[in-house]
Design a protein around this motif. Structure first.
Motif, PDB file in Angstrom:
ATOM      1  N   UNK A  84     -11.445  -9.079  11.533  1.00 27.03           N
ATOM      2  CA  UNK A  84     -10.790  -7.949  10.877  1.00 27.03           C
ATOM      3  C   UNK A  84     -11.734  -7.240   9.921  1.00 27.03           C
ATOM      4  N   UNK A 107     -11.814  -3.772   7.139  1.00 27.78           N
ATOM      5  CA  UNK A 107     -11.005  -2.807   6.399  1.00 27.78           C
ATOM      6  C   UNK A 107     -11.923  -1.860   5.631  1.00 27.78           C
ATOM      7  N   UNK A 115      -9.239  -4.485  14.210  1.00 29.07           N
ATOM      8  CA  UNK A 115      -9.269  -5.861  14.710  1.00 29.07           C
ATOM      9  C   UNK A 115     -10.221  -5.829  15.898  1.00 29.07           C
ATOM     10  N   UNK A 121      -7.261 -13.008   8.643  1.00 28.73           N
ATOM     11  CA  UNK A 121      -6.332 -11.908   8.341  1.00 28.73           C
ATOM     12  C   UNK A 121      -5.555 -12.133   7.055  1.00 28.73           C
ATOM     13  N   UNK A 171       1.859  -9.920   4.676  1.00 27.79           N
ATOM     14  CA  UNK A 171       1.060 -10.666   5.646  1.00 27.79           C
ATOM     15  C   UNK A 171       1.835 -11.029   6.886  1.00 27.79           C
ATOM     16  N   UNK A 173      -0.843  -8.977  13.004  1.00 30.84           N
ATOM     17  CA  UNK A 173      -2.187  -8.610  12.615  1.00 30.84           C
ATOM     18  C   UNK A 173      -2.345  -8.599  11.119  1.00 30.84           C
ATOM     19  N   UNK A 174      -3.469  -8.127  10.690  1.00 29.92           N
ATOM     20  CA  UNK A 174      -3.766  -8.109   9.254  1.00 29.92           C
ATOM     21  C   UNK A 174      -3.093  -6.893   8.623  1.00 29.92           C
ATOM     22  N   UNK A 175      -3.135  -6.857   7.340  1.00 28.83           N
ATOM     23  CA  UNK A 175      -2.478  -5.790   6.607  1.00 28.83           C
ATOM     24  C   UNK A 175      -3.398  -5.336   5.495  1.00 28.83           C
TER      25      UNK A 175
END
Lengths: 112, 117
Positions: free
Chosen positions: A31, A33, A50, A98, B95, B101-103
């Motif tokens: 991941x 960001x 992702x 994540x 979360x 998935x990620x946040x």
């Protein structure tokens, strides 16, 4: 490398110029960001990848902002026709599971 | 509308004493909380986190407490040391969002902690 790296660390652009900011995440982190941090504020979410898939770009402030991660590792944030309000620190973070995100040192962008 | 609030822009604590940094949130979907420490010209450094299924997590001198009913968390540092002087950010995520998935994290504005000798 041991941590997230970003380049350049500092960028000065004239209003209207295009800029490209690079992020090298921690090896193996799925991941990635991007955040924008204005002076005196906390970081604000821009977009999330992702692997090579951009799953969330809800935080990008305008269509002048574009991010990519074509091979699932290095990512580039591009800002077209920069404006003064784009001046900020741009932070990149990566994570494996994540949950906990690990941040790079940031790129300070100044638009004159 | 700020979903994560750190109402104290700065806090001054004497070396050796306890530092308590506070954070409030409004989004009931948040279920994972983190504290980051930031020095000037560096990126935020992860300190400690807590999941909403817990009310306390401890790591050395750092303890995070979560009060879900009050939507409040706090970071305790004891004993405070000069190297703890930095800006501390509280962050939250949903979360376990059903979207999977990620946040992206939602951050507060930070509290500047100053440890006085």
């Amino acid at each position: 490398g041991a941590g997230v790296s970003q380049s350049p660390r500092y960028k000065v652009a004239k209003r209207g110029q295009d800029v490209a900011l690079r992020c090298d995440p921690i090896s193996g982190h799925v991941s990635l960001f991007w955040y924008q941090q204005a002076l005196g504020q906390g970081p604000e979410f821009l977009t999330y990848f992702q692997n090579e898939a951009q799953l969330d770009k809800s935080g990008l402030p305008s269509d002048r902002f574009f991010a990519e991660r074509p091979e699932g590792s290095v990512s580039t944030l591009k800002i077209q026709r920069t404006q003064q309000e784009d001046s900020a620190v741009y932070l990149c973070a990566s994570s494996f599971t994540a949950d906990t995100q690990y941040f790079g040192p940031g790129t300070r962008l100044t638009v004159l | 509308d700020q979903q994560v609030k750190q109402n104290s822009p700065s806090l001054s604590v004497q070396e050796g004493r306890i530092s308590i940094l506070n954070c409030d949130y409004t989004n009931s979907m948040f279920d994972y909380f983190l504290w980051y420490k930031k020095y000037p010209a560096e990126g935020p450094t992860f300190l400690i986190s807590i999941s909403s299924i817990k009310d306390k997590n401890e790591d050395g001198r750092f303890t995070v407490f979560l009060n879900k009913s009050a939507k409040h968390l706090s970071l305790h540092i004891v004993p405070s040391q000069p190297g703890d002087s930095a800006v501390y950010f509280c962050a939250a995520s949903a979360f376990s969002d059903p979207g999977g998935g990620a946040d992206g994290l939602t951050f507060g504005k930070g509290t500047h902690l100053i440890i006085q000798p």
